[in-house]
Design a protein around this motif. Structure first.
Motif, PDB file in Angstrom:
ATOM      1  N   TRP A 112       2.906   3.081  13.841  1.00 47.22           N
ATOM      2  CA  TRP A 112       4.088   3.930  14.029  1.00 47.22           C
ATOM      3  C   TRP A 112       5.099   3.714  12.913  1.00 47.22           C
ATOM      4  CZ3 TRP A 112       4.469   2.550  19.914  1.00 47.22           C
ATOM      5  CH2 TRP A 112       3.592   3.374  20.622  1.00 47.22           C
ATOM      6  N   TYR A 113       5.197   2.472  12.464  1.00 51.13           N
ATOM      7  CA  TYR A 113       6.158   2.184  11.398  1.00 51.13           C
ATOM      8  C   TYR A 113       5.754   2.897  10.110  1.00 51.13           C
ATOM      9  CZ  TYR A 113       8.686  -0.127   7.716  1.00 51.13           C
ATOM     10  OH  TYR A 113       9.447  -0.340   6.601  1.00 51.13           O
ATOM     11  N   HIS A 114       4.511   2.658   9.674  1.00 48.33           N
ATOM     12  CA  HIS A 114       4.078   3.249   8.401  1.00 48.33           C
ATOM     13  C   HIS A 114       3.693   4.715   8.552  1.00 48.33           C
ATOM     14  CE1 HIS A 114       4.178  -0.318   5.928  1.00 48.33           C
ATOM     15  NE2 HIS A 114       3.611  -0.998   6.890  1.00 48.33           N
ATOM     16  N   GLN A 115       3.358   5.126   9.756  1.00 43.70           N
ATOM     17  CA  GLN A 115       2.853   6.471  10.046  1.00 43.70           C
ATOM     18  C   GLN A 115       1.629   6.796   9.194  1.00 43.70           C
ATOM     19  OE1 GLN A 115       7.116   8.118   9.882  1.00 43.70           O
ATOM     20  NE2 GLN A 115       6.145   9.276  11.511  1.00 43.70           N
ATOM     21  N   PHE A 116       0.904   5.742   8.863  1.00 44.78           N
ATOM     22  CA  PHE A 116      -0.260   5.857   7.991  1.00 44.78           C
ATOM     23  C   PHE A 116      -1.131   4.634   8.210  1.00 44.78           C
ATOM     24  CE2 PHE A 116      -2.193   4.586   3.933  1.00 44.78           C
ATOM     25  CZ  PHE A 116      -2.903   5.723   3.633  1.00 44.78           C
ATOM     26  N   VAL A 117      -2.420   4.829   8.351  1.00 42.41           N
ATOM     27  CA  VAL A 117      -3.308   3.668   8.408  1.00 42.41           C
ATOM     28  C   VAL A 117      -4.403   3.832   7.362  1.00 42.41           C
ATOM     29  CG1 VAL A 117      -2.933   3.084  10.823  1.00 42.41           C
ATOM     30  CG2 VAL A 117      -4.716   4.716  10.231  1.00 42.41           C
ATOM     31  N   SER A 118      -4.820   2.729   6.781  1.00 42.35           N
ATOM     32  CA  SER A 118      -5.921   2.775   5.821  1.00 42.35           C
ATOM     33  C   SER A 118      -6.703   1.480   5.948  1.00 42.35           C
ATOM     34  CB  SER A 118      -5.386   2.953   4.398  1.00 42.35           C
ATOM     35  OG  SER A 118      -4.978   1.715   3.871  1.00 42.35           O
ATOM     36  N   PRO A 119      -7.932   1.457   5.421  1.00 42.10           N
ATOM     37  CA  PRO A 119      -8.767   0.264   5.600  1.00 42.10           C
ATOM     38  C   PRO A 119      -8.115  -1.003   5.039  1.00 42.10           C
ATOM     39  CG  PRO A 119     -10.050   2.069   4.674  1.00 42.10           C
ATOM     40  CD  PRO A 119      -8.626   2.503   4.667  1.00 42.10           C
ATOM     41  N   HIS A 120      -7.153  -0.850   4.141  1.00 41.38           N
ATOM     42  CA  HIS A 120      -6.518  -2.030   3.536  1.00 41.38           C
ATOM     43  C   HIS A 120      -5.943  -2.977   4.589  1.00 41.38           C
ATOM     44  CE1 HIS A 120      -6.464  -0.899  -0.792  1.00 41.38           C
ATOM     45  NE2 HIS A 120      -6.787   0.248  -0.247  1.00 41.38           N
ATOM     46  N   MET A 121      -5.520  -2.414   5.728  1.00 43.77           N
ATOM     47  CA  MET A 121      -4.905  -3.288   6.725  1.00 43.77           C
ATOM     48  C   MET A 121      -5.915  -4.193   7.419  1.00 43.77           C
ATOM     49  SD  MET A 121      -3.873  -0.827   9.942  1.00 43.77           S
ATOM     50  CE  MET A 121      -3.179  -2.202  10.825  1.00 43.77           C
ATOM     51  N   MET A 122      -7.211  -3.963   7.164  1.00 51.48           N
ATOM     52  CA  MET A 122      -8.218  -4.846   7.744  1.00 51.48           C
ATOM     53  C   MET A 122      -8.973  -5.629   6.679  1.00 51.48           C
ATOM     54  SD  MET A 122      -9.849  -2.879  10.969  1.00 51.48           S
ATOM     55  CE  MET A 122      -9.872  -1.216  10.355  1.00 51.48           C
ATOM     56  N   ALA A 123      -8.471  -5.584   5.455  1.00 51.44           N
ATOM     57  CA  ALA A 123      -9.125  -6.331   4.383  1.00 51.44           C
ATOM     58  C   ALA A 123      -8.979  -7.830   4.647  1.00 51.44           C
ATOM     59  CB  ALA A 123      -8.502  -5.963   3.045  1.00 51.44           C
ATOM     60  N   VAL A 124      -9.828  -8.608   3.995  1.00 47.85           N
ATOM     61  CA  VAL A 124      -9.781 -10.064   4.203  1.00 47.85           C
ATOM     62  C   VAL A 124      -8.390 -10.601   3.870  1.00 47.85           C
ATOM     63  CG1 VAL A 124     -10.798 -12.257   3.535  1.00 47.85           C
ATOM     64  CG2 VAL A 124     -12.226 -10.232   3.686  1.00 47.85           C
ATOM     65  N   THR A 125      -7.780 -10.034   2.844  1.00 47.47           N
ATOM     66  CA  THR A 125      -6.451 -10.522   2.442  1.00 47.47           C
ATOM     67  C   THR A 125      -5.423 -10.297   3.549  1.00 47.47           C
ATOM     68  OG1 THR A 125      -6.226  -8.409   1.326  1.00 47.47           O
ATOM     69  CG2 THR A 125      -6.652 -10.302  -0.060  1.00 47.47           C
ATOM     70  N   ALA A 126      -5.582  -9.215   4.313  1.00 49.56           N
ATOM     71  CA  ALA A 126      -4.638  -8.956   5.400  1.00 49.56           C
ATOM     72  C   ALA A 126      -4.765 -10.023   6.478  1.00 49.56           C
ATOM     73  CB  ALA A 126      -4.891  -7.568   5.983  1.00 49.56           C
ATOM     74  N   SER A 127      -6.017 -10.386   6.823  1.00 50.80           N
ATOM     75  CA  SER A 127      -6.229 -11.451   7.801  1.00 50.80           C
ATOM     76  C   SER A 127      -5.679 -12.769   7.275  1.00 50.80           C
ATOM     77  CB  SER A 127      -7.721 -11.613   8.092  1.00 50.80           C
ATOM     78  OG  SER A 127      -8.227 -10.476   8.721  1.00 50.80           O
ATOM     79  N   ALA A 128      -5.936 -13.022   6.001  1.00 51.35           N
ATOM     80  CA  ALA A 128      -5.489 -14.279   5.407  1.00 51.35           C
ATOM     81  C   ALA A 128      -3.969 -14.368   5.432  1.00 51.35           C
ATOM     82  CB  ALA A 128      -6.006 -14.395   3.980  1.00 51.35           C
ATOM     83  N   GLU A 129      -3.328 -13.225   5.251  1.00 52.50           N
ATOM     84  CA  GLU A 129      -1.870 -13.217   5.228  1.00 52.50           C
ATOM     85  C   GLU A 129      -1.288 -13.638   6.586  1.00 52.50           C
ATOM     86  OE1 GLU A 129       0.013 -10.152   2.492  1.00 52.50           O
ATOM     87  OE2 GLU A 129       0.789  -9.574   4.453  1.00 52.50           O
ATOM     88  N   VAL A 130      -1.877 -13.134   7.677  1.00 54.63           N
ATOM     89  CA  VAL A 130      -1.398 -13.531   9.016  1.00 54.63           C
ATOM     90  C   VAL A 130      -1.624 -15.026   9.215  1.00 54.63           C
ATOM     91  CG1 VAL A 130      -1.366 -12.884  11.433  1.00 54.63           C
ATOM     92  CG2 VAL A 130      -2.263 -11.288   9.773  1.00 54.63           C
ATOM     93  N   LEU A 131      -2.798 -15.497   8.794  1.00 56.85           N
ATOM     94  CA  LEU A 131      -3.100 -16.920   8.933  1.00 56.85           C
ATOM     95  C   LEU A 131      -2.077 -17.747   8.149  1.00 56.85           C
ATOM     96  CD1 LEU A 131      -5.152 -18.813  10.232  1.00 56.85           C
ATOM     97  CD2 LEU A 131      -6.500 -18.707   8.147  1.00 56.85           C
TER      98      LEU A 131
END
Lengths: 415, 328
Positions: B225-244
């Protein structure tokens, strides 16, 4: 009290300076035009980002940092090639810096990530390199124009040239497995098959595959040519590995496969590749000779896709700002001027925008040759004033689905 | 309100008041991003901090929820709120399936299997172009709300995010204090003994996994809702690593740690880059410093620092408290 004295002196000085400024012509008083520039400085797309920055810097230097009689303040941000970061950077430019226009971003998915946002806030955006078809087709945005062709724009021309002039009958396509590769290949296939050719096999290696060997060995040898559509450094790796396999059939290519940005790293394997595009450093159009020579003198390399794109985006904005006498605060007027931009000269030569905000420009067929000690794309044919719809009717074109991996359907696979 | 909740209430209230003091919506939006990241990090903290399961595929939960809500409310044409509920349910259903695979392992195996599961969904989002739009993603995701709750305005959206964050803090705070939360930490420290005394280790871990997935999905909905856009980048390994990274930098196993970590990462990424060109380097450098000086994260590191400062000051002799034995 010393502080008071100091302050009084300062304000007196300021007052004098102000009155002195008032004597200057009105233009000098105007605040600078703020341009947001979205580039990529980190990650896989950084090489393209760097070329974009060169094109932009060169364009502004050529205009002494002025547009329409006003100074330009360029605010450069790094999107890191990530959609979410791009959105935040766009917000920073619009909400914090309050820019008058944005040049960027680099990748199509970045442009799509901020598409809704720029609609909401209404800020003119000129894309120097995002080629996704729908940005100026089915999802066209009133605040968006681009200084680059669509993914398929030059490939329609190559499709016709391959069938009519090269008299190729059967072709295998191989391209990066992402939207840009899909759309480019679809454009080629459509024009090629409409002119009597047949695409008999389509291969899609993943974007970051390390070894093309398993794909190259699949390429059929009973064909007339291989059509290659690669972006970034992939064209380099594909052509090298293809040469190692003995290059059984000749290669025709989409423009970024043999772009000047990577051509400098290529060797013999690129010689003889026939490609199509709206820009090559050697093309003989008004304004390109100076541009290419200038870039070469300043940065020591031929300009390519990204350099020319950023330069043209900057030139578009300059022309639009001139047309409205520098009054960029009127966003509607600026956008209207941008949409009716017409440039007589520049890297692309003569260029205008169609009603969807996409350039109408010359597309050239080039052959990669070794000349003056370096590889160059030498122009062998020019298709003048090519639009994103090629020879097709825009209405019918837009009524069909967007080009993709499976559209238009390939009817001749396996023949 | 207990004394423990007070700092959280103050922090949330301060964040809620950003729109009153900020001259531009930029800082309001940035606060929303911190909040969304914090919700996700809190979710992962259940696994990393309390279950001792290090996941490198956490982005799959926000990713699934974001894709589901985006697809349902754009292509599907369903009302955003209803789409969100379906997305939440769908994400939990997939999470339960994934649990069957992932919870068979611990340690390094768990890291690899969670990463692999996330990559499968990433690959589907990337390649299934006709549904997901491939790397061009899905755009035009509508935000819920209406005249009574104008969520398209940055401040209202921030308040929604903060409300969800408050809910997450209360729910997770109570969970960690509950007998189940204590048992979860038991399975982290001594899984075999917990099994021997009759606890069903797998089921306790399953609860933790689903809880993490639920808050991850909540973060994903807000993200879409915030970005009003989704793309595969949000599930890239780097995205997971960032949360960790957020969890580890802030302090795994603490309630405040993920918040601090999320604020640190989001602000370094988006605010520092305004003044510093080489912000990626700054990001790396900051984490090196954290790991060197506070190996268990900012919050525990800070606690240790204040404790040692107290010891320097002459004060009443410390009361004798029976110390818990590490081996239980």
């Amino acid at each position: 009290m010393p502080t008071l004295t100091k302050r009084t002196t300062a304000s007196w000085l300021a007052a004098t300076a102000l009155s002195a400024l008032a004597a200057l012509p009105a233009a000098a008083q105007q605040p600078p035009i703020k341009i947001g520039f979205m580039t990529v400085r980190s990650g896989a797309l950084a090489a393209g980002g760097k070329q974009m920055e060169q094109g932009m810097e060169y364009c502004l230097a050529e205009r002494n940092g002025m547009m329409g009689g006003r100074k330009v303040e360029l605010i450069t941000v790094d999107t890191a090639g990530q959609p979410a970061t791009t959105k935040t950077r766009a917000q920073e430019l619009v909400e914090r810096e309050r820019v008058n226009a944005i040049i960027g971003p680099l990748a199509a998915f970045e442009a799509l990530a901020i598409d809704d946002y720029i609609r909401q806030v209404g800020v003119p955006v000129i894309s120097p390199s995002a080629a996704a078809e729908d940005l100026t087709q089915r999802k066209q945005n009133p605040w968006f124009v681009r200084a680059v062709g669509t993914s398929a724009q030059a490939n329609h021309a190559l499709g016709e040239y391959a069938a009519k002039d090269l008299k190729l009958k059967r072709v295998v396509t191989i391209g990066d497995d992402f939207a840009f590769g899909h759309e480019a290949t679809a454009g080629f296939q459509r024009a090629f098959e409409d002119n009597g050719g047949q695409v008999v096999q389509k291969l899609w290696p993943p974007l970051n595959v390390a070894d093309y060997g398993s794909y190259i060995s699949q390429i059929r040898t009973d064909v007339d040519a291989v059509y290659a559509a690669f972006a970034g450094g992939n064209g380099l790796r594909f052509l090298q590995q293809y040469a190692e396999y003995g290059a059984p059939v000749k290669v025709i290519a989409q423009m970024t496969t043999v772009d000047e940005g990577i051509l400098k790293s290529m060797g013999k394997e690129a010689v003889g590749v026939i490609s199509s595009g709206w820009y090559t450093a050697t093309q003989d159009v008004p304004g390109n000779k100076e541009f290419a020579a200038g870039i070469r003198a300043k940065y020591g390399a031929d300009p390519g896709y990204y350099t020319a794109g950023a330069y043209e985006a900057c030139a578009f904005l300059d022309a639009a700002v001139k047309a409205i006498d520098g009054k960029v605060e009127d966003k509607q007027a600026l956008m209207k001027a941008l949409r009716s931009v017409k440039l007589e000269k520049g890297p692309y030569g003569e260029v205008t925008l169609d009603e969807y905000g996409n350039p109408i420009m010359n597309v050239t067929i080039r052959k990669t040759e070794e000349k003056d000690g370096r590889l160059q794309n030498v122009v062998i044919k020019t298709y003048p004033k090519v639009t994103q719809f090629w020879t097709y009717d825009p209405k019918a074109f837009l009524a069909e689905p967007v080009y993709s991996r499976d559209y238009p359907p390939a009817k001749n696979l396996g023949k | 309100m207990s004394a423990r909740a007070l700092p959280f209430a103050v922090a949330l209230a301060a964040m809620a008041m950003v729109p009153l003091f900020s001259t531009s919506p930029f800082y309001v939006n940035l606060t929303s991003q911190v909040t969304i990241a914090a919700i996700g990090a809190l979710g992962l903290n259940v696994l990393v901090g309390h279950a001792g399961l290090n996941s490198l595929g956490f982005a799959v939960f926000p990713g699934l929820a974001a894709y589901l809500v985006a697809w349902l409310s754009t292509v599907g044409g369903i009302d955003p709120v209803f789409a969100a509920l379906v997305a939440l349910g769908g994400t939990l259903a997939v999470a339960a399936l994934f649990a069957l695979v992932a919870l068979r392992t611990t340690g390094l195996g768990f890291v690899m299997i969670t990463m692999a599961l996330c990559q499968i969904v990433w690959g589907a989002a990337y390649r299934w172009t006709s549904v997901t739009g491939g790397d061009n993603g899905l755009s035009g995701v509508p935000r819920p709300g209406g005249a009574w709750l104008p969520l398209e305005k940055p401040e209202y959206f921030l308040w929604l995010c903060l409300a969800v964050l408050a809910l997450a803090l209360v729910q997770l705070g109570r969970f960690f204090d509950s007998p189940l939360g204590v048992a979860l930490r038991g399975t982290r420290d001594q899984p075999r003994r917990m099994g021997a005394v009759g606890y069903d280790v797998w089921r306790i871990r399953f609860v933790a996994w689903m809880l993490a997935a639920a808050w991850g999905a909540a973060a994903g909905l807000l993200y879409a809702w915030y970005h009003q856009f989704v793309s595969p980048h949000m599930m890239a390994v780097t995205a997971s690593a960032e949360v960790l990274l957020m969890v580890v930098a802030g302090g795994a196993g603490t309630l405040a740690g993920p918040l601090i970590g999320a604020a640190l990462v989001v602000l370094l990424k988006n605010l520092a880059s305004i003044w510093i060109d080489r912000w990626v380097m700054l990001l790396g450098f900051t984490f090196v410093v954290i790991v060197l000086l506070m190996p268990d994260g900012i919050v525990p590191g800070f606690n240790r620092l204040t404790a040692s400062l107290k010891r320097l000051r002459p004060g009443p002799a410390p009361k004798l408290v029976p110390r818990e034995r590490a081996d239980g």
